[in-house]
Design a protein around this motif. Structure first.
Motif, PDB file in Angstrom:
ATOM      1  N   GLY A   2      -4.529 -39.684 -48.123  1.00 16.65           N
ATOM      2  CA  GLY A   2      -5.503 -39.239 -46.601  1.00 16.65           C
ATOM      3  C   GLY A   2      -5.483 -38.721 -47.009  1.00 16.65           C
ATOM      4  N   TYR A   3      -5.932 -37.069 -47.474  1.00 13.38           N
ATOM      5  CA  TYR A   3      -6.143 -35.737 -46.972  1.00 13.38           C
ATOM      6  C   TYR A   3      -6.944 -35.775 -48.420  1.00 13.38           C
ATOM      7  CZ  TYR A   3      -6.844 -31.356 -49.063  1.00 13.38           C
ATOM      8  OH  TYR A   3      -8.277 -30.305 -49.433  1.00 13.38           O
ATOM      9  N   LEU A   4      -7.262 -36.059 -49.867  1.00 19.93           N
ATOM     10  CA  LEU A   4      -8.288 -35.857 -50.387  1.00 19.93           C
ATOM     11  C   LEU A   4      -9.085 -37.155 -49.652  1.00 19.93           C
ATOM     12  CD1 LEU A   4      -6.347 -36.621 -53.861  1.00 19.93           C
ATOM     13  CD2 LEU A   4      -7.600 -34.510 -52.510  1.00 19.93           C
ATOM     14  N   LEU A   5      -9.055 -38.128 -48.762  1.00 17.06           N
ATOM     15  CA  LEU A   5     -10.259 -39.539 -48.741  1.00 17.06           C
ATOM     16  C   LEU A   5     -10.843 -38.440 -47.681  1.00 17.06           C
ATOM     17  CD1 LEU A   5     -12.185 -42.037 -48.866  1.00 17.06           C
ATOM     18  CD2 LEU A   5     -10.244 -42.307 -46.800  1.00 17.06           C
ATOM     19  N   GLY A   6     -10.255 -38.008 -46.639  1.00 13.80           N
ATOM     20  CA  GLY A   6     -10.477 -36.408 -45.933  1.00 13.80           C
ATOM     21  C   GLY A   6     -11.917 -36.035 -45.259  1.00 13.80           C
ATOM     22  N   ALA A   7     -11.144 -34.698 -46.389  1.00  6.84           N
ATOM     23  CA  ALA A   7     -11.762 -34.050 -47.250  1.00  6.84           C
ATOM     24  C   ALA A   7     -13.302 -34.328 -48.196  1.00  6.84           C
ATOM     25  CB  ALA A   7     -11.033 -33.592 -48.672  1.00  6.84           C
ATOM     26  N   LEU A   8     -13.192 -35.366 -48.806  1.00  2.90           N
ATOM     27  CA  LEU A   8     -14.521 -35.544 -49.291  1.00  2.90           C
ATOM     28  C   LEU A   8     -15.210 -36.385 -47.626  1.00  2.90           C
ATOM     29  CD1 LEU A   8     -12.905 -38.345 -52.506  1.00  2.90           C
ATOM     30  CD2 LEU A   8     -14.161 -35.686 -52.411  1.00  2.90           C
ATOM     31  N   TRP A   9     -14.257 -36.805 -46.900  1.00  2.00           N
ATOM     32  CA  TRP A   9     -15.551 -37.651 -46.238  1.00  2.00           C
ATOM     33  C   TRP A   9     -16.035 -36.417 -45.306  1.00  2.00           C
ATOM     34  CZ3 TRP A   9     -15.263 -42.485 -44.110  1.00  2.00           C
ATOM     35  CH2 TRP A   9     -16.207 -42.790 -42.892  1.00  2.00           C
ATOM     36  N   VAL A  10     -16.578 -34.897 -44.934  1.00  2.00           N
ATOM     37  CA  VAL A  10     -16.196 -34.358 -44.127  1.00  2.00           C
ATOM     38  C   VAL A  10     -17.400 -33.534 -45.477  1.00  2.00           C
ATOM     39  CG1 VAL A  10     -15.121 -34.174 -42.417  1.00  2.00           C
ATOM     40  CG2 VAL A  10     -14.286 -32.755 -44.891  1.00  2.00           C
ATOM     41  N   GLY A  11     -17.483 -33.975 -46.425  1.00  4.08           N
ATOM     42  CA  GLY A  11     -18.474 -33.348 -47.882  1.00  4.08           C
ATOM     43  C   GLY A  11     -17.488 -32.010 -48.404  1.00  4.08           C
ATOM     44  N   ILE A  12     -16.514 -32.381 -48.579  1.00  3.75           N
ATOM     45  CA  ILE A  12     -15.585 -30.672 -49.660  1.00  3.75           C
ATOM     46  C   ILE A  12     -15.867 -31.219 -51.121  1.00  3.75           C
ATOM     47  CG2 ILE A  12     -13.598 -29.996 -49.959  1.00  3.75           C
ATOM     48  CD1 ILE A  12     -13.095 -29.997 -46.686  1.00  3.75           C
ATOM     49  N   PRO A  13     -15.898 -30.834 -51.905  1.00  2.00           N
ATOM     50  CA  PRO A  13     -15.789 -31.149 -53.298  1.00  2.00           C
ATOM     51  C   PRO A  13     -14.532 -31.342 -53.201  1.00  2.00           C
ATOM     52  CG  PRO A  13     -17.667 -28.978 -53.145  1.00  2.00           C
ATOM     53  CD  PRO A  13     -16.913 -29.281 -51.477  1.00  2.00           C
ATOM     54  N   LEU A  14     -14.099 -32.358 -54.424  1.00  2.00           N
ATOM     55  CA  LEU A  14     -13.014 -32.459 -54.950  1.00  2.00           C
ATOM     56  C   LEU A  14     -12.218 -31.105 -55.721  1.00  2.00           C
ATOM     57  CD1 LEU A  14     -11.249 -34.749 -55.208  1.00  2.00           C
ATOM     58  CD2 LEU A  14     -11.488 -35.957 -57.439  1.00  2.00           C
ATOM     59  N   ALA A  15     -12.656 -30.446 -56.504  1.00  3.12           N
ATOM     60  CA  ALA A  15     -11.867 -29.510 -57.105  1.00  3.12           C
ATOM     61  C   ALA A  15     -11.553 -28.857 -55.571  1.00  3.12           C
ATOM     62  CB  ALA A  15     -12.563 -28.660 -57.768  1.00  3.12           C
ATOM     63  N   GLU A  16     -12.324 -28.194 -54.529  1.00  2.00           N
ATOM     64  CA  GLU A  16     -11.941 -27.073 -53.848  1.00  2.00           C
ATOM     65  C   GLU A  16     -10.986 -27.944 -53.019  1.00  2.00           C
ATOM     66  OE1 GLU A  16     -13.740 -25.671 -49.688  1.00  2.00           O
ATOM     67  OE2 GLU A  16     -14.689 -26.542 -50.559  1.00  2.00           O
ATOM     68  N   ALA A  17     -10.843 -29.283 -52.923  1.00  2.00           N
ATOM     69  CA  ALA A  17      -9.973 -30.523 -51.572  1.00  2.00           C
ATOM     70  C   ALA A  17      -8.741 -30.126 -52.668  1.00  2.00           C
ATOM     71  CB  ALA A  17     -10.317 -31.353 -51.826  1.00  2.00           C
ATOM     72  N   LEU A  18      -9.082 -30.242 -54.063  1.00  2.00           N
ATOM     73  CA  LEU A  18      -7.358 -29.990 -55.006  1.00  2.00           C
ATOM     74  C   LEU A  18      -7.036 -28.496 -55.444  1.00  2.00           C
ATOM     75  CD1 LEU A  18      -8.382 -32.894 -57.784  1.00  2.00           C
ATOM     76  CD2 LEU A  18      -6.476 -32.659 -55.823  1.00  2.00           C
ATOM     77  N   GLY A  19      -8.164 -27.694 -54.354  1.00  2.00           N
ATOM     78  CA  GLY A  19      -6.902 -26.546 -54.845  1.00  2.00           C
ATOM     79  C   GLY A  19      -7.425 -25.484 -56.343  1.00  2.00           C
ATOM     80  N   ILE A  20      -8.174 -26.512 -56.757  1.00  2.00           N
ATOM     81  CA  ILE A  20      -8.110 -25.878 -57.865  1.00  2.00           C
ATOM     82  C   ILE A  20      -9.409 -24.925 -58.458  1.00  2.00           C
ATOM     83  CG2 ILE A  20      -6.761 -27.841 -58.988  1.00  2.00           C
ATOM     84  CD1 ILE A  20      -9.407 -29.095 -60.020  1.00  2.00           C
ATOM     85  N   THR A  21      -9.968 -24.449 -57.903  1.00  2.87           N
ATOM     86  CA  THR A  21     -11.902 -23.920 -58.086  1.00  2.87           C
ATOM     87  C   THR A  21     -11.144 -22.498 -58.645  1.00  2.87           C
ATOM     88  OG1 THR A  21     -11.461 -23.088 -55.578  1.00  2.87           O
ATOM     89  CG2 THR A  21     -13.395 -24.929 -56.020  1.00  2.87           C
ATOM     90  N   GLY A  22      -9.750 -21.740 -58.355  1.00  4.16           N
ATOM     91  CA  GLY A  22      -9.399 -20.655 -58.552  1.00  4.16           C
ATOM     92  C   GLY A  22      -8.823 -20.748 -60.228  1.00  4.16           C
ATOM     93  N   PHE A  23      -8.940 -21.786 -60.487  1.00  5.68           N
ATOM     94  CA  PHE A  23      -8.601 -21.984 -62.074  1.00  5.68           C
ATOM     95  C   PHE A  23     -10.214 -22.633 -62.774  1.00  5.68           C
ATOM     96  CE2 PHE A  23      -5.044 -23.089 -59.450  1.00  5.68           C
ATOM     97  CZ  PHE A  23      -3.407 -21.771 -59.394  1.00  5.68           C
TER      98      PHE A  23
END
Length: 334
Positions: free
Chosen positions: A312-333
């Motif tokens: 549900g969290y990932l679907l909601g994040a993608l729904w509002v346009g947040i990139p998947l990498a940012e939604a997963l919290g891995i952009t810093g890696f």
């Protein structure tokens, strides 16, 4: 599913909602009061530390039950309940009043652990724990935490079955590591002597309801809901591990606190689309879990509940346009 079983499911949904909404109401206050326990909440190793603590606690409880030290477990849980209740109350009342109220919760659990006292303490503990962990675990650590604990829950219920052994130990202690779901308002936890045949997973799985088909023609005029369990072993309640409400609540609270999605203009609670979808996903997992439990066998709760919360969290994040990498919290890696 009989009418009073539907009522039981409704009570379970309400208790889950109270824990989740309570956590959402507490996250900002807990952060402002300096309760964030780590310097870098985005560090996924934070989850490993917590998982290790869960394993150690499980070993401690199993050892206590093996060596007839049940009273130690009860003291620890009642004291923890009082402390977490104090944390929760301190968010809304002065510290002295919060301490008195927290102590009152602990005393109530010790002297009169009826089901509504246990559930009240459980909701306070659950909201406080989910709120604290929600501001401690960033998005990636929360996803790691929920994923690993879902796998662990399945193994501990279906393979090693040690979580069921743990359940046998805590049922008679009447402590808020479980949420009690009465199927009849006349049910009394104090009068329930317990039954060794009632398997339940009090940390991360849900207890069963035994369904009796009532083949005897003499039963034709009886209320079918009376046949949830047969004879002298009639079940008047079922039980859900408090962890089943708390662990997915960590994802909900973390999403509300750490996601870059715009916050809704709602009073009291922190809420955005990813957190809302995570909450809905958790409740969806709960309903599926309840439908399985009603068939008569205990099930690991976290695979469904955590899966719903993360999905549900990932679907909601993608729904509002947040990139998947940012939604997963891995952009810093990357």
């Amino acid at each position: 599913m009989f009418p009073r079983e539907y009522r039981g499911v409704a009570v379970a949904v309400v208790l889950f909602l109270l824990v989740q909404l309570g956590a959402l109401a507490l996250v900002q206050t807990f952060f402002d009061q300096g309760y964030q326990a780590v310097e870098d909440p985005s560090d996924p190793t934070n989850s490993i530390v917590y998982i290790g603590a869960v394993l150690l606690a499980t070993v401690f409880f199993l050892a206590a039950f093996k060596y007839d030290l049940d009273w130690v477990v009860r003291v620890v849980i009642v004291a923890t309940s009082g402390m977490l209740s104090w944390y929760v109350f301190s968010a809304i009342v002065p510290s002295t009043a919060a301490a008195v109220l927290g102590a009152g919760v602990a005393v109530g659990l010790w002297v009169y652990p009826e089901w509504y006292v246990v559930d009240t303490a459980g909701v306070l503990m659950g909201a406080g724990a989910a709120g604290l962990f929600g501001i401690t675990f960033g998005l990636l650590p929360a996803i790691v935490l929920l994923s690993v604990l879902a796998v662990y829950d399945a193994i501990s219920v279906y393979k090693t079955e040690h979580m069921l052994d743990l359940a046998d130990g805590v049922m008679d202690l009447r402590i808020p590591v479980i949420l009690v779901i009465p199927l009849s308002w006349s049910y009394s936890l104090l009068e329930d002597v317990g039954d060794d045949e009632n398997d339940s997973d009090t940390d991360d799985a849900t207890d069963e309801i035994v369904d009796n088909d009532g083949d005897d023609p003499a039963d034709a005029n009886k209320d079918p809901s009376d046949d949830i369990a047969p004879g002298d072993d009639e079940r008047e309640a079922f039980f859900i591990g408090l962890g089943d409400a708390v662990i997915p609540g960590v994802m909900v609270a973390s999403a509300a606190f750490f996601s870059s999605a715009p916050q809704y203009a709602v009073p009291i609670i922190e809420l955005n689309t990813p957190a809302l979808f995570s909450l809905v996903g958790t409740l969806g997992g709960l309903l599926v879990l309840m439908s399985m439990v009603m068939k008569g066998k205990p099930h690991a709760g976290l695979p469904l509940l955590n899966g719903g919360a993360i999905g549900g969290y990932l679907l909601g994040a993608l729904w509002v346009g947040i990139p998947l990498a940012e939604a997963l919290g891995i952009t810093g890696f990357l």
